[in-house]
Design an enzyme around this catalytic site. Structure first.
Site, mmCIF file in Angstrom:
data_model
loop_
_atom_site.group_PDB
_atom_site.id
_atom_site.type_symbol
_atom_site.label_atom_id
_atom_site.label_comp_id
_atom_site.label_asym_id
_atom_site.label_seq_id
_atom_site.Cartn_x
_atom_site.Cartn_y
_atom_site.Cartn_z
ATOM 1 N N LYS A 22 0.839 -1.207 0.000
ATOM 2 C CA LYS A 22 0.000 0.000 0.000
ATOM 3 C C LYS A 22 0.870 1.252 0.000
ATOM 4 O O LYS A 22 0.650 2.175 -0.780
ATOM 5 C CB LYS A 22 -0.894 0.011 1.243
ATOM 6 C CG LYS A 22 -1.591 1.351 1.455
ATOM 7 C CD LYS A 22 -2.465 1.353 2.698
ATOM 8 C CE LYS A 22 -1.834 1.938 3.917
ATOM 9 N NZ LYS A 22 -1.610 3.393 3.891
ATOM 10 N N ASN A 23 1.860 1.284 0.873
ATOM 11 C CA ASN A 23 2.635 2.515 1.029
ATOM 12 C C ASN A 23 3.586 2.774 -0.129
ATOM 13 O O ASN A 23 4.166 3.847 -0.225
ATOM 14 C CB ASN A 23 3.407 2.500 2.352
ATOM 15 C CG ASN A 23 2.476 2.726 3.532
ATOM 16 O OD1 ASN A 23 1.289 3.010 3.357
ATOM 17 N ND2 ASN A 23 3.013 2.581 4.734
ATOM 18 N N CYS A 117 -5.766 13.175 12.145
ATOM 19 C CA CYS A 117 -6.305 11.842 11.914
ATOM 20 C C CYS A 117 -6.195 11.095 13.216
ATOM 21 O O CYS A 117 -5.646 11.610 14.191
ATOM 22 C CB CYS A 117 -5.562 11.122 10.801
ATOM 23 S SG CYS A 117 -3.954 10.542 11.301
ATOM 24 N N ARG A 122 -0.099 14.978 12.702
ATOM 25 C CA ARG A 122 0.534 14.740 11.400
ATOM 26 C C ARG A 122 0.610 15.971 10.496
ATOM 27 O O ARG A 122 -0.083 16.059 9.489
ATOM 28 C CB ARG A 122 -0.173 13.595 10.679
ATOM 29 C CG ARG A 122 -0.050 12.302 11.443
ATOM 30 C CD ARG A 122 -0.761 11.158 10.782
ATOM 31 N NE ARG A 122 0.034 10.479 9.774
ATOM 32 C CZ ARG A 122 -0.347 9.370 9.162
ATOM 33 N NH1 ARG A 122 -1.497 8.831 9.444
ATOM 34 N NH2 ARG A 122 0.425 8.805 8.264
ATOM 35 N N ASP A 305 4.079 0.859 11.834
ATOM 36 C CA ASP A 305 2.925 0.160 11.269
ATOM 37 C C ASP A 305 2.826 -1.303 11.719
ATOM 38 O O ASP A 305 1.856 -1.981 11.378
ATOM 39 C CB ASP A 305 2.970 0.224 9.730
ATOM 40 C CG ASP A 305 2.610 1.608 9.208
ATOM 41 O OD1 ASP A 305 2.193 2.470 10.007
ATOM 42 O OD2 ASP A 305 2.742 1.835 7.981
ATOM 43 N N ARG A 397 -8.920 -0.258 3.880
ATOM 44 C CA ARG A 397 -8.029 0.743 3.315
ATOM 45 C C ARG A 397 -6.665 0.137 3.007
ATOM 46 O O ARG A 397 -5.992 0.586 2.079
ATOM 47 C CB ARG A 397 -7.826 1.896 4.318
ATOM 48 C CG ARG A 397 -9.019 2.812 4.456
ATOM 49 C CD ARG A 397 -8.638 4.011 5.269
ATOM 50 N NE ARG A 397 -7.331 4.466 4.857
ATOM 51 C CZ ARG A 397 -6.419 5.016 5.666
ATOM 52 N NH1 ARG A 397 -6.690 5.212 6.931
ATOM 53 N NH2 ARG A 397 -5.261 5.392 5.202
HETATM 54 C C1 UD1 Z 1 3.967 6.990 6.102
HETATM 55 C C2 UD1 Z 1 3.115 5.769 5.911
HETATM 56 C C3 UD1 Z 1 2.501 5.329 7.229
HETATM 57 C C4 UD1 Z 1 3.596 5.149 8.273
HETATM 58 C C5 UD1 Z 1 4.482 6.396 8.364
HETATM 59 C C6 UD1 Z 1 5.672 6.205 9.285
HETATM 60 C C7 UD1 Z 1 2.319 6.018 3.648
HETATM 61 C C8 UD1 Z 1 1.179 6.253 2.712
HETATM 62 N N1 UD1 Z 1 2.069 6.061 4.943
HETATM 63 O O1 UD1 Z 1 3.107 8.035 6.544
HETATM 64 O O2 UD1 Z 1 1.815 4.094 7.024
HETATM 65 O O3 UD1 Z 1 2.998 4.894 9.528
HETATM 66 O O4 UD1 Z 1 4.989 6.730 7.063
HETATM 67 O O5 UD1 Z 1 6.442 5.129 8.870
HETATM 68 O O6 UD1 Z 1 3.429 5.745 3.221
HETATM 69 N N2 UD1 Z 1 5.818 14.910 10.273
HETATM 70 C C9 UD1 Z 1 5.915 16.255 10.516
HETATM 71 N N3 UD1 Z 1 5.920 17.124 9.442
HETATM 72 C C10 UD1 Z 1 5.799 16.692 8.164
HETATM 73 C C11 UD1 Z 1 5.705 15.320 7.923
HETATM 74 C C12 UD1 Z 1 5.714 14.436 8.993
HETATM 75 O O7 UD1 Z 1 6.003 16.682 11.665
HETATM 76 O O8 UD1 Z 1 5.798 17.524 7.251
HETATM 77 C C13 UD1 Z 1 5.844 13.943 11.417
HETATM 78 C C14 UD1 Z 1 4.543 13.136 11.531
HETATM 79 O O9 UD1 Z 1 3.572 13.842 12.277
HETATM 80 C C15 UD1 Z 1 5.049 11.905 12.233
HETATM 81 C C16 UD1 Z 1 6.456 11.706 11.672
HETATM 82 O O10 UD1 Z 1 6.834 12.967 11.138
HETATM 83 O O11 UD1 Z 1 5.140 12.119 13.617
HETATM 84 C C17 UD1 Z 1 6.555 10.658 10.580
HETATM 85 O O12 UD1 Z 1 5.572 10.900 9.603
HETATM 86 P P1 UD1 Z 1 5.785 10.497 8.066
HETATM 87 O O13 UD1 Z 1 6.988 9.647 7.928
HETATM 88 O O14 UD1 Z 1 5.676 11.726 7.234
HETATM 89 O O15 UD1 Z 1 4.491 9.607 7.804
HETATM 90 P P2 UD1 Z 1 3.607 9.549 6.508
HETATM 91 O O16 UD1 Z 1 4.454 9.744 5.298
HETATM 92 O O17 UD1 Z 1 2.404 10.399 6.691
#
Ligand code: UD1
Length: 417
Positions: A22-23, A117, A122, A305, A397
């Site tokens: 998925k990711n 969420c 996030r 995850d 999902r």
């Molecule tokens: C992706 C995965 C999700 C997984 C996560 C962490 C997908 C579609 N989803 O989510 O399943 O749980 O990686 O491995 O690939 N953050 C910020 N600012 C930003 C971006 C992130 O503060 O601009 C923080 C987030 O709140 C979180 C951490 O960074 O605490 C990691 O988030 P991130 O790696 O970005 O997760 P996703 O890409 O949303």
């Protein structure tokens, strides 16, 4: 609303075919916007999030063809619209991944802010910071990220924290920027390597994906191409934990054991016997698992995850497991539901102390997010009597046909309306 009913007590046995990740597939489908010709994506899992992404791409004007049930062709040649609306983004955060491709290819993007969420606030500040570093003008107004640039310019982008989504978004944008972009403190997840391989197949010049420093030499244009999505390490891990909890013997096929070493090591710590042979992972478990401690961290650390699923294992294990969640601030929502099944868990901040109990007892529970739902299914597989899980749209999902796959392994599981 549909529910899943799981009857406990059957050791899982047999083979399960692992789907595409998925990711990985979500960013790859968005990458289809970058080229001048169609991108063909193979090994696509049949998931609700994939359908949401395709709806979004269609809304932007992309042509979508399903060649067969696993193969999708994205034709970006008629994309005219640059707005990702709130209705779609609010149901799936990964929609924000159209920001980089739209901006790089069309010079403009308006993407609704995803909002909160279930597992935390996030933010998307790192995505925005990356686009600004590449020379885009970005404003956040009326709930939208509005970004503009005539042509992006290569730059050095240092992320403040490791973010999978921000790394992917900026990586995609940089492929069409003028000159060289260096991403520092980049995420190293296998899904990023898979995205980079797809981009390279489209003509991008990328080095270092899978390390914390990715170098991109921008090109004038990208082509279409063809790419098969990497196996889902989280789905594979979930089935292997299910096998370990039920004292079963399961082989995951079409898997990528090299992308999930830390999870396989934890299963060994829990007492499982594991053998990997090419794309097959065989797990056998005798008796009750031993409790394991875990601390979530960016790849190659323990994946957030898989946290909920291992917590379910700790619930029925011998001993006490200590679980630290370091990625998301609110990712213990499954705890309240596991308690309803008779688990013994104490939460202090981002730490959960799980004392194993000899048995859980089935009860009605509620799914709160994707991986939390999976942990409830796993707990149901070992609980006495029936566990009924409500709000299973979360499961759909991210897991392809989970009840069919578990049934084929002997589980007593069914979906009811
Ligand atoms: C992706 C995965 C999700 C997984 C996560 C962490 C997908 C579609 N989803 O989510 O399943 O749980 O990686 O491995 O690939 N953050 C910020 N600012 C930003 C971006 C992130 O503060 O601009 C923080 C987030 O709140 C979180 C951490 O960074 O605490 C990691 O988030 P991130 O790696 O970005 O997760 P996703 O890409 O949303």
């Amino acid at each position: 609303m549909q529910k899943i009913v799981v009857g406990g007590g059957v050791p899982l046995r047999g083979e399960v075919r692992i789907s595409g990740a998925k990711n990985a597939v979500l960013p790859i489908l968005c990458a289809g916007l970058l080229g001048d010709a169609p991108l063909v994506v193979r090994n696509v899992p049949n998931l609700h999030d994939v359908k949401t992404t395709l709806r979004l791409l269609a809304e932007l004007g992309a042509g979508i063809t399903l060649d067969d049930s696993f193969t999708i062709r994205i034709d970006p040649t008629r994309v005219r619209n640059h707005v990702a609306p709130y209705e779609l983004v609010k149901t799936m955060r990964a929609s924000v991944l159209v920001l980089g491709p739209l901006l790089a290819r069309h010079g403009a993007a308006e993407v609704s802010l995803p909002g909160g969420c279930a597992i935390g606030s996030r933010p998307v500040d790192q995505h925005i910071k990356g686009m600004q570093a590449l020379g885009a003008e970005v404003a956040v107004e009326h709930g939208f990220i509005k970004a503009r640039a005539r042509r992006l310019r290569g730059a050095r982008v240092v992320f403040d924290m490791v973010s999978v989504g921000a790394t992917e978004n900026v990586l995609m944008a940089a492929t069409l920027a003028e000159g060289r972009t260096v991403l520092e403190n980049a995420a190293r997840e296998p899904e990023i390597v898979d995205l980079a391989e797809c981009l390279v197949a489209m003509g991008a010049r990328i080095e270092g994906a899978g390390s914390d420093r990715i170098v991109v030499e921008g090109v004038e244009r990208l082509d279409g191409g063809e790419h098969a999505v990497v196996a889902d390490r989280i789905e594979a891990g979930t089935f292997l934990v299910a096998a370990a909890m039920t004292g079963g013997a399961v082989t995951a096929t079409h898997a990528r054991p090299d992308t999930m070493s830390v999870v396989l090591d934890k299963l060994r710590d829990a007492g499982a016997a594991l053998e990997c042979d090419g794309d097959r992972i065989h797990l056998e478990m005798r008796g009750r698992p031993r409790a394991v401690d875990l601390t979530t961290a960016p790849h190659p650390g323990f994946p957030t995850d898989m946290q909920a699923q291992f917590m379910a294992l700790d619930c029925i294990a011998e001993g006490t497991g200590v679980v630290h969640e370091n990625i998301f601030e609110n990712r213990f929502m499954h705890v309240q539901e596991l308690l309803r099944l008779g688990a013994d868990i104490r939460v202090e901040g981002n730490t959960a102390i799980v004392r194993g109990v000899p048995r859980l007892s089935g009860a009605p529970v509620m799914a709160t997010d994707l991986r939390a739902s999976a942990s409830l299914v796993l707990a149901g597989l070992v609980a006495e009597g029936d566990t009924t899980i409500d709000r299973i749209y979360h499961l759909d999902r991210g897991y392809e046909n989970i009840e069919a796959k578990l049934s084929a392994l002997g589980a007593r599981i069914r979906r009811i309306d």
